[in-house]
Design a protein around this motif. Sequence first.
Motif, PDB file in Angstrom:
ATOM      1  N   PHE A  20      -4.996  -1.114 -10.819  1.00 53.17           N
ATOM      2  CA  PHE A  20      -4.365   0.201 -10.773  1.00 53.17           C
ATOM      3  C   PHE A  20      -4.013   0.556  -9.320  1.00 53.17           C
ATOM      4  O   PHE A  20      -2.891   0.966  -9.015  1.00 53.17           O
ATOM      5  N   THR A  21      -4.969   0.382  -8.422  1.00 49.19           N
ATOM      6  CA  THR A  21      -4.766   0.676  -7.001  1.00 49.19           C
ATOM      7  C   THR A  21      -3.662  -0.185  -6.420  1.00 49.19           C
ATOM      8  O   THR A  21      -2.794   0.300  -5.680  1.00 49.19           O
ATOM      9  N   TYR A  22      -3.674  -1.467  -6.751  1.00 46.88           N
ATOM     10  CA  TYR A  22      -2.650  -2.403  -6.274  1.00 46.88           C
ATOM     11  C   TYR A  22      -1.253  -1.931  -6.683  1.00 46.88           C
ATOM     12  O   TYR A  22      -0.330  -1.901  -5.865  1.00 46.88           O
ATOM     13  N   ASN A  29       4.583   2.093  -1.213  1.00 55.09           N
ATOM     14  CA  ASN A  29       4.721   1.337   0.035  1.00 55.09           C
ATOM     15  C   ASN A  29       3.489   1.464   0.931  1.00 55.09           C
ATOM     16  O   ASN A  29       3.594   1.619   2.147  1.00 55.09           O
ATOM     17  N   ILE A  30       2.315   1.408   0.319  1.00 56.24           N
ATOM     18  CA  ILE A  30       1.046   1.446   1.038  1.00 56.24           C
ATOM     19  C   ILE A  30       0.638   0.006   1.359  1.00 56.24           C
ATOM     20  O   ILE A  30       0.743  -0.870   0.503  1.00 56.24           O
ATOM     21  N   GLN A  47      -2.688   2.020   4.609  1.00 55.11           N
ATOM     22  CA  GLN A  47      -1.806   2.491   5.669  1.00 55.11           C
ATOM     23  C   GLN A  47      -0.463   2.849   5.055  1.00 55.11           C
ATOM     24  O   GLN A  47       0.019   2.141   4.170  1.00 55.11           O
ATOM     25  N   GLY A  48       0.125   3.919   5.536  1.00 54.13           N
ATOM     26  CA  GLY A  48       1.439   4.326   5.046  1.00 54.13           C
ATOM     27  C   GLY A  48       1.804   5.694   5.575  1.00 54.13           C
ATOM     28  O   GLY A  48       1.054   6.298   6.350  1.00 54.13           O
ATOM     29  N   ASP A  84       1.120  -6.104   3.838  1.00 52.73           N
ATOM     30  CA  ASP A  84       1.246  -5.955   2.391  1.00 52.73           C
ATOM     31  C   ASP A  84      -0.058  -5.377   1.851  1.00 52.73           C
ATOM     32  O   ASP A  84      -0.943  -5.024   2.617  1.00 52.73           O
ATOM     33  N   PHE A  85      -0.161  -5.270   0.539  1.00 53.10           N
ATOM     34  CA  PHE A  85      -1.377  -4.747  -0.088  1.00 53.10           C
ATOM     35  C   PHE A  85      -1.961  -5.846  -0.972  1.00 53.10           C
ATOM     36  O   PHE A  85      -1.246  -6.420  -1.797  1.00 53.10           O
TER      37      PHE A  85
END
Length: 89
Positions: A20-22, A29-30, A47-48, A84-85
């Motif tokens: 879900f977080t991903y 765009n985090i 970060q974002g 990236d995440f």
Amino acid sequence: MLTHHFIVKGRVQGVGYRFFTYHIANEYNIKGWVKNLWNGDVEILAQGETRHIEVFKKLLEAGPPSSKVKNIEEDVFDGKKYDDFDIEY
């Protein structure tokens, strides 16, 4: 680069919380990562843009339907830049 460090407490493991977080991180765009901790919490570095981080945190508080978030601890600090995440294992 400002980094937001979140510790999410509650029923957040075994309920799809990392995935879900991903997905919401990519939608807003985090950059950063998410991982499960040994004690049942979930740890996130994010970060974002400030407005995106604010929405991201509200969505983290809600979580996926099968989760139950009790509390989120947050720290903010200068950190290395992420490109990236990722889901960390």
